[in-house]
Motif scaffolding. Structure first.
Motif, mmCIF file in Angstrom:
data_model
loop_
_atom_site.group_PDB
_atom_site.id
_atom_site.type_symbol
_atom_site.label_atom_id
_atom_site.label_comp_id
_atom_site.label_asym_id
_atom_site.label_seq_id
_atom_site.Cartn_x
_atom_site.Cartn_y
_atom_site.Cartn_z
ATOM 1 N N PRO A 1 0.815 -1.225 0.000
ATOM 2 C CA PRO A 1 0.000 0.000 0.000
ATOM 3 C C PRO A 1 0.845 1.269 0.000
ATOM 4 O O PRO A 1 2.030 1.256 0.366
ATOM 5 N N ILE A 2 0.227 2.348 -0.421
ATOM 6 C CA ILE A 2 0.839 3.674 -0.343
ATOM 7 C C ILE A 2 1.001 4.010 1.136
ATOM 8 O O ILE A 2 0.065 3.838 1.919
ATOM 9 N N ASN A 3 2.183 4.499 1.531
ATOM 10 C CA ASN A 3 2.437 4.677 2.967
ATOM 11 C C ASN A 3 2.623 6.134 3.377
ATOM 12 O O ASN A 3 3.197 6.412 4.427
ATOM 13 N N PHE A 4 2.147 7.071 2.547
ATOM 14 C CA PHE A 4 2.239 8.493 2.879
ATOM 15 C C PHE A 4 0.958 9.173 2.410
ATOM 16 O O PHE A 4 0.120 8.560 1.731
ATOM 17 N N ASP A 5 0.817 10.433 2.772
ATOM 18 C CA ASP A 5 -0.335 11.204 2.322
ATOM 19 C C ASP A 5 0.127 12.589 1.898
ATOM 20 O O ASP A 5 0.825 13.278 2.654
ATOM 21 N N SER A 6 -0.236 12.983 0.688
ATOM 22 C CA SER A 6 0.236 14.251 0.135
ATOM 23 C C SER A 6 -0.322 15.462 0.861
ATOM 24 O O SER A 6 0.239 16.558 0.745
ATOM 25 N N TRP A 7 -1.396 15.305 1.603
ATOM 26 C CA TRP A 7 -2.119 16.465 2.107
ATOM 27 C C TRP A 7 -1.895 16.716 3.583
ATOM 28 O O TRP A 7 -2.419 17.676 4.132
ATOM 29 N N THR A 8 -1.135 15.830 4.232
ATOM 30 C CA THR A 8 -0.771 16.066 5.626
ATOM 31 C C THR A 8 0.490 15.280 5.952
ATOM 32 O O THR A 8 0.686 14.169 5.454
ATOM 33 N N ILE A 9 1.331 15.872 6.795
ATOM 34 C CA ILE A 9 2.503 15.164 7.301
ATOM 35 C C ILE A 9 2.150 14.420 8.585
ATOM 36 O O ILE A 9 2.899 13.573 9.068
ATOM 37 N N ASN A 10 0.984 14.688 9.142
ATOM 38 C CA ASN A 10 0.560 14.031 10.362
ATOM 39 C C ASN A 10 0.358 12.533 10.134
ATOM 40 O O ASN A 10 0.104 12.084 9.016
ATOM 41 N N THR A 11 0.448 11.782 11.223
ATOM 42 C CA THR A 11 0.249 10.341 11.127
ATOM 43 C C THR A 11 -1.194 10.013 10.770
ATOM 44 O O THR A 11 -1.457 9.120 9.958
ATOM 45 N N TYR A 12 -2.130 10.751 11.343
ATOM 46 C CA TYR A 12 -3.547 10.496 11.107
ATOM 47 C C TYR A 12 -4.175 11.677 10.387
ATOM 48 O O TYR A 12 -3.797 12.829 10.604
ATOM 49 N N GLY A 13 -5.138 11.366 9.554
ATOM 50 C CA GLY A 13 -5.806 12.419 8.801
ATOM 51 C C GLY A 13 -6.890 11.823 7.926
ATOM 52 O O GLY A 13 -7.109 10.603 7.910
ATOM 53 N N PRO A 14 -7.576 12.652 7.149
ATOM 54 C CA PRO A 14 -8.629 12.141 6.269
ATOM 55 C C PRO A 14 -8.034 11.417 5.061
ATOM 56 O O PRO A 14 -7.097 11.903 4.440
ATOM 57 N N LEU A 15 -8.566 10.258 4.757
ATOM 58 C CA LEU A 15 -8.104 9.530 3.586
ATOM 59 C C LEU A 15 -8.468 10.277 2.304
ATOM 60 O O LEU A 15 -7.781 10.159 1.291
ATOM 61 N N HIS A 16 -9.557 11.045 2.377
ATOM 62 C CA HIS A 16 -10.006 11.832 1.228
ATOM 63 C C HIS A 16 -9.987 13.296 1.652
ATOM 64 O O HIS A 16 -10.976 13.852 2.122
ATOM 65 N N ALA A 17 -8.822 13.929 1.471
ATOM 66 C CA ALA A 17 -8.600 15.258 2.037
ATOM 67 C C ALA A 17 -9.538 16.303 1.457
ATOM 68 O O ALA A 17 -9.879 17.277 2.116
ATOM 69 N N GLY A 18 -9.952 16.111 0.207
ATOM 70 C CA GLY A 18 -10.812 17.104 -0.420
ATOM 71 C C GLY A 18 -12.136 17.284 0.278
ATOM 72 O O GLY A 18 -12.757 18.347 0.187
ATOM 73 N N VAL A 19 -12.574 16.246 0.982
ATOM 74 C CA VAL A 19 -13.864 16.346 1.691
ATOM 75 C C VAL A 19 -13.705 16.110 3.186
ATOM 76 O O VAL A 19 -14.682 16.180 3.930
ATOM 77 N N GLY A 20 -12.475 15.821 3.632
ATOM 78 C CA GLY A 20 -12.238 15.663 5.067
ATOM 79 C C GLY A 20 -12.871 14.424 5.660
ATOM 80 O O GLY A 20 -13.220 14.402 6.837
ATOM 81 N N ALA A 21 -13.023 13.374 4.850
ATOM 82 C CA ALA A 21 -13.715 12.179 5.321
ATOM 83 C C ALA A 21 -12.738 11.076 5.685
ATOM 84 O O ALA A 21 -11.584 11.069 5.252
ATOM 85 N N SER A 22 -13.237 10.122 6.502
ATOM 86 C CA SER A 22 -12.519 8.879 6.827
ATOM 87 C C SER A 22 -11.184 9.141 7.517
ATOM 88 O O SER A 22 -10.113 8.848 6.992
ATOM 89 N N ILE A 23 -11.219 9.682 8.736
ATOM 90 C CA ILE A 23 -10.005 9.896 9.515
ATOM 91 C C ILE A 23 -9.402 8.548 9.894
ATOM 92 O O ILE A 23 -10.079 7.688 10.456
ATOM 93 N N GLN A 24 -8.137 8.370 9.578
ATOM 94 C CA GLN A 24 -7.453 7.109 9.852
ATOM 95 C C GLN A 24 -5.954 7.343 9.729
ATOM 96 O O GLN A 24 -5.523 8.467 9.445
ATOM 97 N N GLN A 25 -5.158 6.299 9.919
ATOM 98 C CA GLN A 25 -3.726 6.460 9.709
ATOM 99 C C GLN A 25 -3.466 6.575 8.218
ATOM 100 O O GLN A 25 -3.874 5.730 7.423
ATOM 101 N N VAL A 26 -2.766 7.645 7.829
ATOM 102 C CA VAL A 26 -2.470 7.882 6.416
ATOM 103 C C VAL A 26 -0.970 8.006 6.164
ATOM 104 O O VAL A 26 -0.539 7.971 5.017
ATOM 105 N N ASN A 27 -0.175 8.164 7.219
ATOM 106 C CA ASN A 27 1.282 8.277 7.080
ATOM 107 C C ASN A 27 1.960 7.255 7.970
ATOM 108 O O ASN A 27 1.647 7.149 9.160
ATOM 109 N N TRP A 28 2.903 6.530 7.400
ATOM 110 C CA TRP A 28 3.694 5.582 8.167
ATOM 111 C C TRP A 28 5.136 6.071 8.320
ATOM 112 O O TRP A 28 5.949 5.394 8.924
ATOM 113 N N HIS A 29 5.440 7.235 7.757
ATOM 114 C CA HIS A 29 6.739 7.902 7.941
ATOM 115 C C HIS A 29 7.902 6.959 7.622
ATOM 116 O O HIS A 29 8.872 6.846 8.371
#
Length: 827
Positions: free
Chosen positions: A320-348
């Motif tokens: 799986p993809i192990n980073f998120d372009s829209w936040t450096i935080n470990t947790y955040g919305p999987l779909h940043a455009g709508v702020g939905a589905s807060i979960q782990q999105v970065n494994w650093h």
């Protein structure tokens, strides 16, 4: 360990097996992005869950993995081109590809051959390599091979004529107060297209590049991402490109017509960011169902995408993809455009490996020594070093303190725009030089304020001072405008009053060394020949190891051998090209006529007999070299034969249902994400599902004849293989010369091979070969280069093919484009 990289034939076998299993909806999912900020990468396609196939992840950038952490920042393309070293080009490509692979990226959005650098003011020239097509072509070859050997698809961009930031997009232009109806048109004639702008893309195709990105602006008043002449005829037919064409982000302007013009993937998928509307997705599903896009075309799109996928060794079960372009935080919305589905999105995930040493080496070996009087360099435990200039120090807000590096604060380790990445650290020149000075017992002081004139004068006027002045000139992408520079540079002077700073210091210090970090040439005529300026170095845009790299050169740990990848002219007008800064066509598309043709950079200087300050290919060393014993051996090669025959028919993989009920959005238990682009219909009323008021037009009403014809087509004479006709790559001559290190220290030398094609409309000389040779003091090495048929050819507009003219051809070998001591006429 390198993944299993396949040839195209084997990759297509696997792709056919895969595509034959897909439904129409799944094929559409492969070709359409899910929308801006709708997933973790800057661009993603849909998934095929039943086959275990995750989305394709498209991610910037040409210098590192954008929008993430624990990644490296590499030297710019323009900087590494200055090494004239194929092994370093490959090593950089492989290291960058490895880091993208480690983050879960499928397609690295680079390397760059457009802009090639038509005008030195161009904002994104630093992302590419050189205004010379041969040097850029070689750079594309080895970078593509490095990236794809690491198991990531390379994306050659931007096709084509993308030579300025001004007016590339109507919305961006409107933001700067310009009212234009369409993007700028780059108007390029047939010869110039083939002999200059298309040349390095041919090299990328021959190297097996998996994807090509079409650009924002128009070419000859046709949008590049909907330009069939460009995509179908030149790229896919003539150059034999077997991968897929993706749009730049928002560069798609139509649905059916862009599909038939040769576009294979829509990025990021929405018509405009965060609208939820799309030219493809639902509309591509409908277009295939109603026959305006034939089944063979959607199959061809999907087949090209999956062939590129399998070619680089990717599997159906990628991690799986192990980073998120829209936040450096470990947790955040999987779909940043709508702020939905807060979960782990970065494994650093730390993907840097041992790449710092590669970056440091490239930074040092790409530094061009332009001037060195009385052996001012290398430094040998100087008594007192004074470092002056903001460019020597840090950005007070940190190396990532400006979004997408959209400022010019502190040392220039990276320019701005989407071609950037986050620094893990940035070694400033001040920190590295201070460490060296302390180790040597040298007095060391520095001033970072370019305008602290009194303090600077007091410092550099002291006894026994070696003053090192750091200056820069920045540029980048058009959506940012540091100091009023809308991507492109407003002028070619140094930033932060750098020219005045140099004059201030050199007026008082008889041993002034100047280091320039820049995205291209600057105007140095006012000060470069001052007797107090003992050395000048161009250090490009070197990445995270900047300070260590320049210290290695200044102190002789690395003997410089780099060559300037562009010309340093005496004035702005001496280049003979410039950008269009104001609209020139009312509110219609601005018109940029490439009237100079192939005569850019050194070719233009030679044609107009203008003496540059430092010519293309120039660079000094701490030792000296002598060139002797030029030999040219003619080889036996097959006669050039224009390609003939027919292509295979377009592929199809079986029938599909035309019942619209079978394409409706799944039942209510299926999660629907707002603004996410899906292939499904939301109603069986086709016109309502499309949202297109013109829905229902037949293909004959809006498409040219034969646009949907999938029958076998005649091969183009200039085609027939990857990069064009295979006979273009026959070796006609082998050239050798002897290079002797006549100095007292070991060093490297970059012999260059130029050819005069002899015709009245040809450049005086064109680069057609080079190498970087390590030669110990007193030793001799042999330079060897092959001359291909392509190297001696001109484009014939009547035959629509390459020809070797009857004009006499001469080969030259020397250390720069204007220092060519060896020559022979080719027989």
């Amino acid at each position: 360990m390198k993944p299993s990289v396949l040839g195209w034939d084997d990759a297509y076998v696997r792709a056919r097996d895969f595509i034959s299993q897909l439904t129409l909806l799944e094929k559409v999912n492969l070709t359409t992005g899910v929308g801006w900020e709708s997933a973790q990468c800057v661009g993603e396609t849909g998934t095929i869950p039943r086959l275990g196939f995750r989305s394709l992840c498209m991610q910037d950038s040409p210098v590192g993995v954008r929008f993430t952490d624990f990644n490296s920042v590499f030297s710019s393309g323009q900087t590494v081109a200055a090494t004239f070293d194929r092994s370093l080009l490959y090593a950089r490509g492989y290291a960058m590809g490895s880091e993208h692979k480690g983050k879960g990226v499928t397609v690295q959005l680079g390397p760059v051959a457009g802009p090639i650098g038509r005008s030195p003011e161009g904002g994104r020239n630093w992302e590419g390599f050189s205004p010379d097509p041969y040097l850029t072509g070689v750079s594309m070859i080895h970078t593509v091979q490095g990236i794809q050997d690491a198991g990531v698809i390379a994306c050659a961009k931007h096709l084509i004529g993308n030579e300025q930031e001004h007016f590339r997009q109507t919305g961006e232009a409107a933001g700067y107060g310009f009212n234009i109806s369409e993007p700028l048109s780059s108007n390029i004639d047939d010869v110039t297209m083939h002999e200059l702008y298309l040349w390095p893309f041919a090299d990328a195709v021959r190297a097996g590049v998996g994807s090509v990105m079409c650009s924002y602006q128009q070419v000859n008043n046709s949008q590049t991402c909907g330009n069939s002449k460009l995509l179908n005829n030149l790229l896919k037919d003539e150059l034999g490109f077997q991968g897929f064409v993706m749009s730049d982000w928002g560069a798609q302007h139509s649905g059916v017509s862009s599909a038939l013009a040769g576009l294979d993937m829509s990025m990021p998928g929405d018509t405009a960011f965060n609208t939820g509307l799309t030219f493809w997705g639902t509309n591509l599903t409908l277009a295939v169902l109603n026959g305006t896009v034939p089944e063979w075309r959607i199959d061809d799109m999907a087949l090209r995408i999956m062939a590129a996928y399998f070619k680089v060794g990717l599997t159906l079960n990628e991690p799986p993809i192990n980073f998120d372009s829209w936040t450096i935080n470990t947790y955040g919305p999987l779909h940043a455009g709508v702020g939905a589905s807060i979960q782990q999105v970065n494994w650093h995930v730390d993907v840097r490996g041992e790449h710092a040493s590669i970056i440091r080496d490239i930074g040092a070996r790409s530094t061009v020594l332009l001037k060195n009087v009385n052996k001012a360099l290398p430094l040998k435990k100087p008594k007192f070093v004074a470092v002056v200039g903001e460019d020597a120090g840090p950005n007070l807000n940190g190396p990532n303190g400006c979004s997408d590096r959209g400022c010019d604060n502190g040392t220039l380790g990276m320019a701005w725009g989407s071609g950037t990445a986050n620094f893990p650290y940035l070694v400033t020149p001040d920190s590295a030089l201070q460490s060296q000075a302390i180790a040597d017992g040298t007095v060391y002081q520095s001033i970072f304020d370019n305008y602290a004139t009194s303090a600077i004068k007091a410092l550099v006027s002291q006894a026994d001072v070696t003053a090192i002045v750091f200056v820069n000139a920045d540029s980048g992408e058009g959506y940012l405008h540091p100091d009023g520079n809308e991507g492109d540079r407003n002028n070619l002077t140094l930033w932060q009053s750098g020219d005045d700073l140099i004059k201030t210091v050199s007026a008082l210090c008889k041993n002034t060394i100047v280091v320039i970090h820049s995205t291209g040439p600057t105007l140095i005529a006012d000060w470069y020949n001052s007797t107090n300026i003992t050395a000048i170095l161009w250090a490009g845009v070197p990445g995270q190891e900047s300070g260590n790299s320049i210290t290695d050169v200044l102190y002789g740990k690395v003997n410089p051998a780099a060559r300037t990848p562009f010309t340093w002219g005496p004035t702005r007008s001496s280049y003979g090209t410039d950008l269009l800064y104001l609209p020139n066509n009312g509110n219609g598309p601005p018109q940029s006529d490439f009237q100079e043709g192939i005569f850019i950079d050194y070719r233009g200087f030679d044609k107009r007999n203008i003496t540059p300050i430092y010519e293309f290919g120039f660079g000094l060393s701490y030792t000296t070299f002598v060139y002797t014993h030029l030999t040219v051996t003619k080889l036996t090669a097959e006669k050039y034969t224009p390609a003939s025959g027919m292509t295979s028919p377009a592929p199809t993989f079986g029938n599909f249902s035309t019942n619209l009920h079978n394409y409706l959005f799944p039942n209510t238990s299926f999660p629907h994400i707002r603004q996410f682009i899906y292939p499904y219909l939301n109603t069986t009323d086709a016109k309502a599902a499309s949202g297109d008021p013109d829905y229902g037009q037949t293909a004959a009403e809006f498409l040219p004849p034969y646009a949907t014809d999938g029958s076998p087509q005649p091969l183009l004479p200039s085609g027939g293989g990857p990069g064009g006709n295979p006979r273009l790559y026959d070796v006609l001559y082998k050239v050798t010369a002897r290079i002797t290190n006549t100095g007292a220290i070991n060093g490297e030398e970059v012999p260059q091979l130029y050819i005069s094609l002899g015709g009245p409309n040809d450049p005086k000389v064109v680069l057609r070969g080079f190498d970087r040779l390590a030669i110990n003091a007193g030793q001799t090495a042999t330079f060897s280069a092959d001359i291909l048929r392509r190297d001696l050819s001109n484009w014939d507009t009547v035959r629509q093919d390459w020809i070797v003219t009857a004009y006499p051809k001469t080969v030259y070998v020397g250390p720069s484009s204007r220092n060519l001591p060896l020559s022979k006429v080719l027989n």
